[in-house]
Design a protein around this motif. Structure first.
Motif, PDB file in Angstrom:
ATOM      1  N   LEU A  95      -2.847  40.906  46.975  1.00  0.00           N
ATOM      2  CA  LEU A  95      -3.849  40.181  46.478  1.00  0.00           C
ATOM      3  C   LEU A  95      -3.652  38.717  46.312  1.00  0.00           C
ATOM      4  O   LEU A  95      -2.607  38.192  46.153  1.00  0.00           O
ATOM      5  N   PHE A  96      -4.814  38.096  46.632  1.00  0.00           N
ATOM      6  CA  PHE A  96      -4.819  36.719  46.302  1.00  0.00           C
ATOM      7  C   PHE A  96      -5.088  36.280  44.933  1.00  0.00           C
ATOM      8  O   PHE A  96      -6.142  36.682  44.381  1.00  0.00           O
ATOM      9  N   SER A  97      -4.024  35.628  44.529  1.00  0.00           N
ATOM     10  CA  SER A  97      -4.122  35.217  42.814  1.00  0.00           C
ATOM     11  C   SER A  97      -5.137  34.390  42.403  1.00  0.00           C
ATOM     12  O   SER A  97      -5.573  34.502  41.264  1.00  0.00           O
ATOM     13  N   ARG A  98      -5.738  33.607  43.103  1.00  0.00           N
ATOM     14  CA  ARG A  98      -6.646  32.682  42.744  1.00  0.00           C
ATOM     15  C   ARG A  98      -8.311  32.926  43.002  1.00  0.00           C
ATOM     16  O   ARG A  98      -9.060  32.540  42.846  1.00  0.00           O
ATOM     17  N   LEU A  99      -8.342  34.380  43.653  1.00  0.00           N
ATOM     18  CA  LEU A  99      -9.483  34.770  43.967  1.00  0.00           C
ATOM     19  C   LEU A  99      -9.870  35.658  42.898  1.00  0.00           C
ATOM     20  O   LEU A  99      -8.864  36.542  42.360  1.00  0.00           O
ATOM     21  N   THR A 100     -11.071  36.080  42.713  1.00  0.00           N
ATOM     22  CA  THR A 100     -11.577  37.366  41.885  1.00  0.00           C
ATOM     23  C   THR A 100     -11.324  38.463  42.416  1.00  0.00           C
ATOM     24  O   THR A 100     -11.196  38.673  43.606  1.00  0.00           O
ATOM     25  N   SER A 101     -11.384  39.454  41.687  1.00  0.00           N
ATOM     26  CA  SER A 101     -11.093  41.112  42.135  1.00  0.00           C
ATOM     27  C   SER A 101     -12.384  41.071  43.369  1.00  0.00           C
ATOM     28  O   SER A 101     -12.105  41.462  44.170  1.00  0.00           O
ATOM     29  N   LYS A 102     -13.544  40.783  42.971  1.00  0.00           N
ATOM     30  CA  LYS A 102     -14.596  40.932  43.897  1.00  0.00           C
ATOM     31  C   LYS A 102     -14.311  40.154  45.330  1.00  0.00           C
ATOM     32  O   LYS A 102     -14.598  40.599  46.328  1.00  0.00           O
ATOM     33  N   GLU A 103     -13.793  38.834  45.115  1.00  0.00           N
ATOM     34  CA  GLU A 103     -13.669  38.254  46.173  1.00  0.00           C
ATOM     35  C   GLU A 103     -12.688  38.649  47.118  1.00  0.00           C
ATOM     36  O   GLU A 103     -12.403  38.697  48.199  1.00  0.00           O
ATOM     37  N   ASN A 104     -11.317  39.178  46.525  1.00  0.00           N
ATOM     38  CA  ASN A 104     -10.358  39.948  47.126  1.00  0.00           C
ATOM     39  C   ASN A 104     -10.865  41.097  48.030  1.00  0.00           C
ATOM     40  O   ASN A 104     -10.378  41.319  49.112  1.00  0.00           O
ATOM     41  N   VAL A 105     -11.780  41.781  47.414  1.00  0.00           N
ATOM     42  CA  VAL A 105     -12.298  42.837  47.964  1.00  0.00           C
ATOM     43  C   VAL A 105     -12.985  42.561  49.192  1.00  0.00           C
ATOM     44  O   VAL A 105     -13.210  43.259  50.414  1.00  0.00           O
ATOM     45  N   ALA A 106     -13.828  41.694  49.185  1.00  0.00           N
ATOM     46  CA  ALA A 106     -14.707  41.174  50.152  1.00  0.00           C
ATOM     47  C   ALA A 106     -14.288  40.598  51.436  1.00  0.00           C
ATOM     48  O   ALA A 106     -14.765  40.461  52.481  1.00  0.00           O
ATOM     49  N   ILE A 107     -12.765  40.393  51.208  1.00  0.00           N
ATOM     50  CA  ILE A 107     -12.278  39.701  52.529  1.00  0.00           C
ATOM     51  C   ILE A 107     -12.335  40.235  53.807  1.00  0.00           C
ATOM     52  O   ILE A 107     -12.603  39.468  54.647  1.00  0.00           O
ATOM     53  N   PRO A 108     -12.081  41.488  53.890  1.00  0.00           N
ATOM     54  CA  PRO A 108     -12.345  42.097  55.294  1.00  0.00           C
ATOM     55  C   PRO A 108     -13.844  41.811  55.716  1.00  0.00           C
ATOM     56  O   PRO A 108     -13.647  41.873  56.976  1.00  0.00           O
ATOM     57  N   LEU A 109     -14.802  42.046  54.857  1.00  0.00           N
ATOM     58  CA  LEU A 109     -16.197  41.916  55.372  1.00  0.00           C
ATOM     59  C   LEU A 109     -16.315  40.376  55.784  1.00  0.00           C
ATOM     60  O   LEU A 109     -16.804  40.043  56.872  1.00  0.00           O
ATOM     61  N   ILE A 110     -15.761  39.486  55.200  1.00  0.00           N
ATOM     62  CA  ILE A 110     -15.935  37.897  55.528  1.00  0.00           C
ATOM     63  C   ILE A 110     -15.165  37.679  56.760  1.00  0.00           C
ATOM     64  O   ILE A 110     -15.596  37.027  57.868  1.00  0.00           O
ATOM     65  N   LEU A 111     -13.904  38.411  56.963  1.00  0.00           N
ATOM     66  CA  LEU A 111     -13.325  38.187  58.457  1.00  0.00           C
ATOM     67  C   LEU A 111     -14.102  38.667  59.517  1.00  0.00           C
ATOM     68  O   LEU A 111     -14.134  38.158  60.572  1.00  0.00           O
ATOM     69  N   LYS A 112     -14.909  39.864  59.255  1.00  0.00           N
ATOM     70  CA  LYS A 112     -15.971  40.261  60.116  1.00  0.00           C
ATOM     71  C   LYS A 112     -17.145  39.660  60.277  1.00  0.00           C
ATOM     72  O   LYS A 112     -17.984  40.113  61.036  1.00  0.00           O
ATOM     73  N   LYS A 113     -17.355  38.357  59.547  1.00  0.00           N
ATOM     74  CA  LYS A 113     -18.333  37.616  59.739  1.00  0.00           C
ATOM     75  C   LYS A 113     -19.616  38.049  58.730  1.00  0.00           C
ATOM     76  O   LYS A 113     -20.827  37.761  59.421  1.00  0.00           O
ATOM     77  N   PRO A 139      -9.104  37.454  37.956  1.00  0.00           N
ATOM     78  CA  PRO A 139      -8.255  37.351  38.951  1.00  0.00           C
ATOM     79  C   PRO A 139      -7.355  38.447  38.837  1.00  0.00           C
ATOM     80  O   PRO A 139      -6.976  39.050  37.789  1.00  0.00           O
ATOM     81  N   PRO A 140      -6.519  38.928  39.812  1.00  0.00           N
ATOM     82  CA  PRO A 140      -5.376  39.794  39.618  1.00  0.00           C
ATOM     83  C   PRO A 140      -4.215  39.716  38.565  1.00  0.00           C
ATOM     84  O   PRO A 140      -4.002  40.539  38.173  1.00  0.00           O
ATOM     85  N   TYR A 141      -3.886  38.243  38.325  1.00  0.00           N
ATOM     86  CA  TYR A 141      -2.972  38.216  37.218  1.00  0.00           C
ATOM     87  C   TYR A 141      -3.545  38.712  35.607  1.00  0.00           C
ATOM     88  O   TYR A 141      -2.885  38.636  34.765  1.00  0.00           O
ATOM     89  N   LYS A 142      -4.682  38.766  35.774  1.00  0.00           N
ATOM     90  CA  LYS A 142      -5.305  39.155  34.439  1.00  0.00           C
ATOM     91  C   LYS A 142      -5.633  40.721  34.523  1.00  0.00           C
ATOM     92  O   LYS A 142      -6.183  41.284  33.543  1.00  0.00           O
ATOM     93  N   LEU A 143      -5.004  41.436  35.420  1.00  0.00           N
ATOM     94  CA  LEU A 143      -5.144  42.895  35.613  1.00  0.00           C
ATOM     95  C   LEU A 143      -4.054  43.595  35.352  1.00  0.00           C
ATOM     96  O   LEU A 143      -2.987  43.075  35.673  1.00  0.00           O
ATOM     97  N   SER A 144      -3.955  44.813  34.978  1.00  0.00           N
ATOM     98  CA  SER A 144      -2.791  45.736  34.889  1.00  0.00           C
ATOM     99  C   SER A 144      -2.340  45.851  36.240  1.00  0.00           C
ATOM    100  O   SER A 144      -3.132  45.624  37.142  1.00  0.00           O
ATOM    101  N   ILE A 145      -1.192  46.386  36.501  1.00  0.00           N
ATOM    102  CA  ILE A 145      -0.673  46.770  37.694  1.00  0.00           C
ATOM    103  C   ILE A 145      -1.735  48.196  38.579  1.00  0.00           C
ATOM    104  O   ILE A 145      -1.956  47.943  39.520  1.00  0.00           O
ATOM    105  N   GLY A 146      -1.977  48.995  37.591  1.00  0.00           N
ATOM    106  CA  GLY A 146      -2.902  50.021  38.117  1.00  0.00           C
ATOM    107  C   GLY A 146      -4.284  49.378  38.410  1.00  0.00           C
ATOM    108  O   GLY A 146      -4.900  49.835  39.331  1.00  0.00           O
ATOM    109  N   ALA A 152      -6.955  46.756  45.461  1.00  0.00           N
ATOM    110  CA  ALA A 152      -6.196  47.165  46.756  1.00  0.00           C
ATOM    111  C   ALA A 152      -7.051  48.183  47.728  1.00  0.00           C
ATOM    112  O   ALA A 152      -7.249  48.200  48.835  1.00  0.00           O
ATOM    113  N   ILE A 153      -7.284  49.313  46.895  1.00  0.00           N
ATOM    114  CA  ILE A 153      -7.878  50.305  47.377  1.00  0.00           C
ATOM    115  C   ILE A 153      -9.351  50.088  47.833  1.00  0.00           C
ATOM    116  O   ILE A 153      -9.700  50.429  49.180  1.00  0.00           O
TER     117      ILE A 153
END
Length: 230
Positions: A95-113, A139-146, A152-153
């Motif tokens: 996960l990208f530490s400077r992005l929010t959870s929502k932004e991390n999850v959105a990456i595959p769609l953004i890459l698909k334009k 952001p990820p650093y404010k989340l637990s490992i779980g 990521a899922i």
């Protein structure tokens, strides 16, 4: 058949320092199957998973996915193919530490334009599916490992890939949450047009498998029965 791997060999090091991680692995995967790869640590499971998903190049052998021999593609072709057809959940999440959870999850769609706002809206839906609707802006650093694992899922399933590859997807989840996540994936991603590969040590989720293959010392040594086996 969505995937066929033949005579996969992978070694690390050279000459007297050469160590075989995989030594002649054959594996097939049909559409509509959820295949588990199990076995002790060091048996080659994660190495095999990386090769099957186009991340790690084998020294010998071939991998065919949707009729394409993926290791004969150029780097750009392989990158495009993986983006369109394969979703992957890594053990260490990536996960990208400077992005929010929502932004991390959105990456595959953004890459698909897919447009930014639409990507974020779909990301929020995916996060709700894995029970993270209350953490979308953290952001990820404010989340637990779980919680990081659930993000990521969500990122892996957002495009509903033809082939979903999960490396220890429940390792950081409690038993009940792990079962819910795997159950959701099986019910909503798995169908006659999709397939799933799971590497796991978690016998609590074995009953969700269509088929189970056991690895030991770099080889597939046996199959195990599953309650979902036809």
């Amino acid at each position: 058949m969505i995937l066929q791997a033949k005579n996969i060999v992978k070694w690390f090091g050279e000459a007297e320092n050469k160590t075989y991680a995989l030594n002649g692995v054959d594996i097939d995967l049909n559409y509509g199957e959820m295949l588990y790869i199990v076995g002790p640590s060091g048996s080659g499971k994660t190495t095999l998973l990386s090769i099957l998903s186009g991340i790690l190049r084998p020294n010998e052998g071939s991998v065919t996915i949707k009729g394409k021999k993926i290791w004969q593609l150029t780097d750009d072709e392989l990158t495009s193919f993986r983006l369109q057809s394969i979703g992957f959940v890594f053990q260490d999440f990536h996960l990208f530490s400077r992005l929010t959870s929502k932004e991390n999850v959105a990456i595959p769609l953004i890459l698909k334009k897919v447009p930014w706002k639409e990507s974020l809206a779909e990301a929020a839906k995916a996060l709700e599916i894995v029970g993270m609707q209350h953490r979308v802006d953290l952001p990820p650093y404010k989340l637990s490992i779980g919680e990081q694992q659930r993000v990521a899922i969500a990122r892996a399933i957002i495009t509903k890939p033809d082939l979903l590859v999960l490396d220890e997807p429940t390792a950081s989840l409690d038993g009940e949450t792990g079962k819910k996540v795997i159950s959701f994936i099986r019910e909503n991603i798995l169908n006659e047009k999709h397939a799933i590969i799971v590497v796991t040590h978690d016998n609590r989720i074995y009953n969700f498998a269509s088929r189970i293959v056991r690895m030991e010392d770099g080889k597939c040594i046996e199959g195990m029965k599953s309650e979902n086996e036809n």
